[in-house]
Design a protein around this motif. Sequence first.
Motif, PDB file in Angstrom:
ATOM      1  N   PRO A  44      68.504  42.166  29.772  1.00 28.54           N
ATOM      2  CA  PRO A  44      68.661  40.927  30.549  1.00 28.54           C
ATOM      3  C   PRO A  44      68.175  39.723  29.739  1.00 28.54           C
ATOM      4  O   PRO A  44      67.138  39.793  29.083  1.00 28.54           O
ATOM      5  CB  PRO A  44      67.770  41.154  31.777  1.00 28.54           C
ATOM      6  CG  PRO A  44      67.586  42.618  31.872  1.00 28.54           C
ATOM      7  CD  PRO A  44      67.646  43.146  30.475  1.00 28.54           C
ATOM      8  N   ASP A  93      79.006  41.171  39.008  1.00 27.91           N
ATOM      9  CA  ASP A  93      77.915  40.856  38.077  1.00 27.91           C
ATOM     10  C   ASP A  93      78.407  40.517  36.677  1.00 27.91           C
ATOM     11  O   ASP A  93      77.601  40.244  35.797  1.00 27.91           O
ATOM     12  CB  ASP A  93      76.949  42.052  37.990  1.00 27.91           C
ATOM     13  CG  ASP A  93      76.201  42.251  39.292  1.00 27.91           C
ATOM     14  OD1 ASP A  93      76.008  41.250  40.002  1.00 27.91           O
ATOM     15  OD2 ASP A  93      75.831  43.401  39.602  1.00 27.91           O
ATOM     16  N   ARG A 166      78.661  33.139  39.833  1.00 31.91           N
ATOM     17  CA  ARG A 166      77.422  33.931  39.784  1.00 31.91           C
ATOM     18  C   ARG A 166      77.700  35.188  38.973  1.00 31.91           C
ATOM     19  O   ARG A 166      78.691  35.867  39.229  1.00 31.91           O
ATOM     20  CB  ARG A 166      76.990  34.323  41.207  1.00 31.91           C
ATOM     21  CG  ARG A 166      76.317  33.197  41.959  1.00 31.91           C
ATOM     22  CD  ARG A 166      75.595  33.758  43.176  1.00 31.91           C
ATOM     23  NE  ARG A 166      76.515  34.289  44.166  1.00 31.91           N
ATOM     24  CZ  ARG A 166      76.959  33.604  45.210  1.00 31.91           C
ATOM     25  NH1 ARG A 166      76.554  32.377  45.404  1.00 31.91           N
ATOM     26  NH2 ARG A 166      77.799  34.142  46.065  1.00 31.91           N
ATOM     27  N   TRP A 167      76.848  35.497  38.029  1.00 31.36           N
ATOM     28  CA  TRP A 167      77.028  36.695  37.206  1.00 31.36           C
ATOM     29  C   TRP A 167      75.730  37.030  36.475  1.00 31.36           C
ATOM     30  O   TRP A 167      74.841  36.180  36.365  1.00 31.36           O
ATOM     31  CB  TRP A 167      78.162  36.499  36.195  1.00 31.36           C
ATOM     32  CG  TRP A 167      78.112  35.198  35.440  1.00 31.36           C
ATOM     33  CD1 TRP A 167      78.740  34.032  35.780  1.00 31.36           C
ATOM     34  CD2 TRP A 167      77.394  34.898  34.234  1.00 31.36           C
ATOM     35  NE1 TRP A 167      78.456  33.045  34.870  1.00 31.36           N
ATOM     36  CE2 TRP A 167      77.627  33.552  33.898  1.00 31.36           C
ATOM     37  CE3 TRP A 167      76.566  35.635  33.391  1.00 31.36           C
ATOM     38  CZ2 TRP A 167      77.086  32.924  32.776  1.00 31.36           C
ATOM     39  CZ3 TRP A 167      76.009  35.020  32.263  1.00 31.36           C
ATOM     40  CH2 TRP A 167      76.271  33.681  31.971  1.00 31.36           C
ATOM     41  N   LYS A 168      75.661  38.259  35.974  1.00 27.36           N
ATOM     42  CA  LYS A 168      74.510  38.665  35.162  1.00 27.36           C
ATOM     43  C   LYS A 168      74.896  38.829  33.704  1.00 27.36           C
ATOM     44  O   LYS A 168      74.070  38.692  32.819  1.00 27.36           O
ATOM     45  CB  LYS A 168      73.948  39.996  35.689  1.00 27.36           C
ATOM     46  CG  LYS A 168      73.301  39.877  37.052  1.00 27.36           C
ATOM     47  CD  LYS A 168      72.821  41.232  37.543  1.00 27.36           C
ATOM     48  CE  LYS A 168      72.196  41.097  38.921  1.00 27.36           C
ATOM     49  NZ  LYS A 168      71.944  42.429  39.526  1.00 27.36           N
ATOM     50  N   TRP A 194      71.248  29.690  29.863  1.00 25.92           N
ATOM     51  CA  TRP A 194      71.543  31.003  30.452  1.00 25.92           C
ATOM     52  C   TRP A 194      70.477  32.014  30.029  1.00 25.92           C
ATOM     53  O   TRP A 194      70.073  32.874  30.811  1.00 25.92           O
ATOM     54  CB  TRP A 194      72.934  31.479  30.036  1.00 25.92           C
ATOM     55  CG  TRP A 194      74.056  30.742  30.723  1.00 25.92           C
ATOM     56  CD1 TRP A 194      73.958  30.012  31.868  1.00 25.92           C
ATOM     57  CD2 TRP A 194      75.414  30.660  30.307  1.00 25.92           C
ATOM     58  NE1 TRP A 194      75.197  29.474  32.193  1.00 25.92           N
ATOM     59  CE2 TRP A 194      76.103  29.860  31.256  1.00 25.92           C
ATOM     60  CE3 TRP A 194      76.135  31.175  29.231  1.00 25.92           C
ATOM     61  CZ2 TRP A 194      77.470  29.574  31.159  1.00 25.92           C
ATOM     62  CZ3 TRP A 194      77.494  30.893  29.130  1.00 25.92           C
ATOM     63  CH2 TRP A 194      78.153  30.094  30.096  1.00 25.92           C
ATOM     64  N   ARG A 195      70.059  31.919  28.764  1.00 29.27           N
ATOM     65  CA  ARG A 195      69.024  32.837  28.266  1.00 29.27           C
ATOM     66  C   ARG A 195      67.744  32.649  29.078  1.00 29.27           C
ATOM     67  O   ARG A 195      67.134  33.612  29.528  1.00 29.27           O
ATOM     68  CB  ARG A 195      68.764  32.549  26.788  1.00 29.27           C
ATOM     69  CG  ARG A 195      67.730  33.469  26.155  1.00 29.27           C
ATOM     70  CD  ARG A 195      67.421  33.069  24.733  1.00 29.27           C
ATOM     71  NE  ARG A 195      68.535  33.254  23.832  1.00 29.27           N
ATOM     72  CZ  ARG A 195      69.164  32.273  23.174  1.00 29.27           C
ATOM     73  NH1 ARG A 195      68.797  31.015  23.341  1.00 29.27           N
ATOM     74  NH2 ARG A 195      70.154  32.534  22.354  1.00 29.27           N
ATOM     75  N   ARG A 199      70.167  35.389  32.027  1.00 29.08           N
ATOM     76  CA  ARG A 199      71.550  35.869  32.011  1.00 29.08           C
ATOM     77  C   ARG A 199      71.891  36.404  30.620  1.00 29.08           C
ATOM     78  O   ARG A 199      71.463  35.836  29.606  1.00 29.08           O
ATOM     79  CB  ARG A 199      72.507  34.729  32.368  1.00 29.08           C
ATOM     80  CG  ARG A 199      72.457  34.361  33.838  1.00 29.08           C
ATOM     81  CD  ARG A 199      73.245  33.108  34.083  1.00 29.08           C
ATOM     82  NE  ARG A 199      73.873  33.131  35.402  1.00 29.08           N
ATOM     83  CZ  ARG A 199      74.716  32.204  35.826  1.00 29.08           C
ATOM     84  NH1 ARG A 199      75.052  31.198  35.056  1.00 29.08           N
ATOM     85  NH2 ARG A 199      75.236  32.288  37.026  1.00 29.08           N
ATOM     86  N   THR A 200      72.664  37.458  30.596  1.00 32.08           N
ATOM     87  CA  THR A 200      73.009  38.124  29.341  1.00 32.08           C
ATOM     88  C   THR A 200      74.405  37.693  28.889  1.00 32.08           C
ATOM     89  O   THR A 200      75.309  37.573  29.720  1.00 32.08           O
ATOM     90  CB  THR A 200      72.987  39.656  29.545  1.00 32.08           C
ATOM     91  OG1 THR A 200      71.723  39.997  30.089  1.00 32.08           O
ATOM     92  CG2 THR A 200      73.225  40.396  28.265  1.00 32.08           C
TER      93      THR A 200
END
Lengths: 246, 221
Positions: A44, A93, A166-168, A194-195, A199-200
């Motif tokens: 992550p 995700d 929205r996302w991972k 994002w980092r 977020r990946t």
Amino acid sequence: MQCLWARSSGLTSAPVTALITATGIGKSFNLRPVLREVSFSLAPGETVLLFGRNGCGKTTLLKIMAGIMRPERGQASLDRRELFTSDCRWRYDMIYLGHRPSLYPAFSARENLRLSLRLRRVGWDETSFQNLLERYGLSDREDEPVEVYSEGMLQRLGLIRLELSRWKLALLDEPTSALDADGASLLGETLARWRTAGRTVLFTSHDMLWGAEHADRALHLQRGRIASELASPTAPELLARLTGET
Amino acid sequence: MAFLTILAKDIRLELRTRESLAAMVVFALTVVLLFAFAFDFTPALRGTFTPGLMWLTYFFVAVLGLLRVFGQEKQLEAYDLLLTAPVDRSLIYLGKSTAFLLLLLVAQLLSLPVFVLFLELPLAAAPGYFILILLVTDLAIAAVGGLVAGLSLRAPAGDTLLPIILFPLLTPILIAATKATSAALAGQPFAEWDFWIMLIITFFALFVLAGIFTFDYIAEQ
């Protein structure tokens, strides 16, 4: 949480906990294997560059991970949810931005983004949309059909889609290929945000300088496998790996 | 929800461009006018000939519509948006097939008067049965067409592949529709030609189920 990067791979600097893990991914086209046995995992908040020569399978790998292509073998899981199954929930995700930004030319920027968000069950936020248009330099163009946009504008619009969703895990295939210097710099700032947000991002790029600047780690795809990986890569290191390919 | 979103998206795209409908209607009108003026049919021949011509025309009209409804997904890789969305892929099949069905119905609505006017299609003889045949056949065409178009969308020469695969699959449906239309408009009782309707419904049911259960695999490269 998922296990560490597979010990059998012999690679170091593995993420401690994995958001996504892929094992033994294989894919052929016309009986010619493009991906033989690709295994990797991402933690992550990691920003990872996937690099390699043209035709080494970078886009194929991203498309497989995004669910656009089906692998012939291999397994993957995202946040402990199995990928490559008919259960579509894992796609909440994950988000994908390809060479071309997945837009309907006859629709405006607003219509395209509303459609994308509706499919992902994300509500529309007009203020965020306007702010992002301003930030990405597309203000006053939101109601024009995107068929009149330049490639760079389309790529910027694709990035706005990612910002609003929205996302991972984001899979970005050459996200700077049509961006000007200002756009590439803007994307760099966005990756940093994002980092920080945990977020990946897994991205491909042929711009080793830009890629090295923004990646925490780099995966070298060669002969259908992750041949090596580099922690905190530098452009000369990346270029050395590329030129060292036989 | 996703079904309606995809359906609304396709309808809005068509309303925005009107490319598919224009091509479909113009093609149908051209065929009707060509046959009406090029051949001098006797009334008896016309009765047996016109239903067949009508369904053959609508087969090609359907191919035009399918190429457009599914082809628009190829531009700017828009299809990837649907594939990467957290949406059950059977809903993509159902949404796009329904959009195509509506498009086909509108094209037929606009071109049918020309069949009546120039080829003397005796619609007034059995309007209720005609509507039943039209709806059932269109449902079957949409079920088969949506599945084949989804398959051809991922093939390198998909536009060429579509009519090649579609024609043999639709031939039994077109034969059944032609037989049913001829019988209904000739005033034959329903019991004498209900077999053809059952055949079309069977095709529809089989292909809808195939679409729902296999589109997840078909959609991916």
